[in-house]
Scaffold this motif. Structure first.
Motif, short mmCIF file in Angstrom:
data_model
loop_
_atom_site.label_atom_id
_atom_site.label_comp_id
_atom_site.label_asym_id
_atom_site.label_seq_id
_atom_site.Cartn_x
_atom_site.Cartn_y
_atom_site.Cartn_z
N VAL A 102 -17.04 -18.73 51.22
CA VAL A 102 -17.42 -17.38 50.81
C VAL A 102 -16.23 -16.80 50.06
O VAL A 102 -15.11 -16.75 50.57
CB VAL A 102 -17.77 -16.49 52.02
CG1 VAL A 102 -18.13 -15.09 51.55
CG2 VAL A 102 -18.93 -17.10 52.81
N LEU B 275 -19.65 -13.03 46.99
CA LEU B 275 -20.03 -11.65 47.28
C LEU B 275 -19.35 -10.72 46.29
O LEU B 275 -18.17 -10.92 45.95
CB LEU B 275 -19.62 -11.25 48.70
CG LEU B 275 -20.24 -12.01 49.87
CD1 LEU B 275 -19.80 -11.37 51.19
CD2 LEU B 275 -21.75 -12.05 49.78
N ILE C 49 -27.96 -9.41 52.17
CA ILE C 49 -27.22 -10.67 52.13
C ILE C 49 -28.11 -11.82 52.58
O ILE C 49 -28.72 -11.77 53.66
CB ILE C 49 -25.97 -10.60 53.02
CG1 ILE C 49 -24.98 -9.59 52.45
CG2 ILE C 49 -25.32 -11.97 53.15
CD1 ILE C 49 -24.44 -9.92 51.09
N ASP C 50 -28.18 -12.86 51.76
CA ASP C 50 -28.87 -14.10 52.09
C ASP C 50 -27.84 -15.22 52.15
O ASP C 50 -27.00 -15.34 51.25
CB ASP C 50 -29.92 -14.46 51.03
CG ASP C 50 -31.02 -13.40 50.91
OD1 ASP C 50 -31.28 -12.71 51.91
OD2 ASP C 50 -31.60 -13.29 49.82
N LEU C 51 -27.91 -16.03 53.19
CA LEU C 51 -26.96 -17.13 53.34
C LEU C 51 -27.56 -18.17 54.27
O LEU C 51 -28.27 -17.83 55.23
CB LEU C 51 -25.63 -16.64 53.92
CG LEU C 51 -24.48 -17.64 53.98
CD1 LEU C 51 -24.04 -18.05 52.59
CD2 LEU C 51 -23.31 -17.07 54.77
N VAL D 109 -24.81 -18.35 44.44
CA VAL D 109 -24.45 -19.45 45.33
C VAL D 109 -24.36 -20.70 44.46
O VAL D 109 -25.30 -21.03 43.74
CB VAL D 109 -25.48 -19.65 46.45
CG1 VAL D 109 -25.09 -20.84 47.33
CG2 VAL D 109 -25.61 -18.39 47.30
N ALA E 127 -20.61 -19.28 48.23
CA ALA E 127 -21.39 -18.06 48.06
C ALA E 127 -20.44 -16.95 47.64
O ALA E 127 -19.42 -16.71 48.29
CB ALA E 127 -22.08 -17.68 49.38
N ARG F 87 -22.83 -7.52 47.94
CA ARG F 87 -24.09 -8.18 47.64
C ARG F 87 -23.85 -9.64 47.26
O ARG F 87 -22.77 -10.01 46.81
CB ARG F 87 -24.81 -7.49 46.48
CG ARG F 87 -25.24 -6.06 46.73
CD ARG F 87 -25.89 -5.49 45.49
NE ARG F 87 -26.36 -4.12 45.66
CZ ARG F 87 -27.57 -3.79 46.08
NH1 ARG F 87 -28.44 -4.74 46.36
NH2 ARG F 87 -27.92 -2.53 46.21
N ASN F 88 -24.90 -10.46 47.41
CA ASN F 88 -24.85 -11.81 46.86
C ASN F 88 -24.70 -11.74 45.34
O ASN F 88 -25.41 -10.98 44.68
CB ASN F 88 -26.15 -12.58 47.16
CG ASN F 88 -26.28 -12.97 48.61
OD1 ASN F 88 -27.11 -12.42 49.31
ND2 ASN F 88 -25.48 -13.91 49.09
#
Length: 262
Positions: free
Chosen positions: A40, A219, A28-30, A227, A217, A223-224
């Motif tokens: 989200v 999910l 996860i990137d945020l 965005v 974002a 997973r991402n």
């Protein structure tokens, strides 16, 4: 000389969280900055609430990197996250119906003078917090059980703001609200953002997201999956990422694994 931009409040890179054999979050990137609302979204089981708990220190990450204001940190406990400046309001609000508003706001953080509760000081602080918010609670000494859904949410937010956080996590805050209550609450979210707070706003309601978020974002399966700039991305594009019709990061990573022979 141009002054360097401030680093994000919080950056997550490659964050992983598992519960036994079940992988809840993968890579996860945020990024959340001060003065912005990052929504989200995702289907049930996508990992939204787990993400909030990782940031809040309730369920520490198993792997990946977390940076708070440009410095690497491990959000190892709720106390650690709170001390940094992160507060969370969960879906169930965790309020005690038999206590009054003041008792809920200061629950676990009571002010004492000479070993005795300082009811006057806590009452003043609670009324100051409530007066600074856009939804009114008529009396800080009434039991929380007697309040409406939006008023109960305000009590939970006042408790979260007691520590003067930089980042506020909101998990499905409008779920039990009427349309009128929701509109008032969204005005509050905008007001807090304008004060400079970073806000993570979990919701399944596209209208709420479009009304207050700067970025969303998505999910999917932990997973991402994209965005998006809320002001420029179409609703159809965001929904397609939620449902999997457009598998942004998920499809890309799946292709990489196949190419690697995994």
């Amino acid at each position: 000389m141009t002054q360097a931009a401030a680093p994000p409040l919080l950056t997550l890179s490659g964050v992983v969280k598992s519960f036994g054999a079940v992988r809840a979050l993968t890579d996860i990137d945020l990024e959340i900055r001060a003065g912005e609302v990052v929504a989200v979204m995702g289907d049930s089981g996508a990992g939204k609430s787990t993400l909030v708990k990782v940031i809040a220190g309730v369920e520490p990450a198993d792997g990946g990197t977390l940076n708070w204001k440009g410095r690497a940190v491990q959000l190892s406990s709720p106390q650690h996250s709170q001390n940094l400046g992160i507060s969370a309001v969960y879906q169930d609000l965790s309020l005690c119906d038999n206590l009054d508003v003041v008792g809920n706001v200061f629950l676990g953080r009571e002010i004492r003078r000479g070993g005795v509760l300082d009811e006057m000081a806590m009452g003043r602080r609670t009324r100051g917090l409530l007066d600074s918010l856009s939804i009114r609670v008529p009396d800080a000494r009434v039991p929380v059980a007697s309040l409406s859904s939006d008023q109960r949410q305000i009590v939970a937010i006042a408790r979260a703001l007691l520590r003067e956080p930089d980042l506020l996590l909101l998990d499905e805050p409008t779920q039990a609200m009427s349309t009128q209550q929701t509109n008032k609450f969204l005005d509050l979210v905008e007001m807090l953002r304008d004060r400079g707070l970073g806000i993570v706003f979990i919701s399944h309601t596209m209208g709420d997201i479009k009304a207050v978020a700067d970025r969303v974002a998505v999910l999917r399966l932990g997973r991402n999956n994209g965005v998006f700039n809320v002001h420029t991305a179409s609703q159809e594009l965001i929904v397609s990422a939620i449902t999997g019709a457009t598998d942004h990061a998920v499809a890309h990573r799946s292709t990489e694994r196949k190419e690697d022979g995994v």
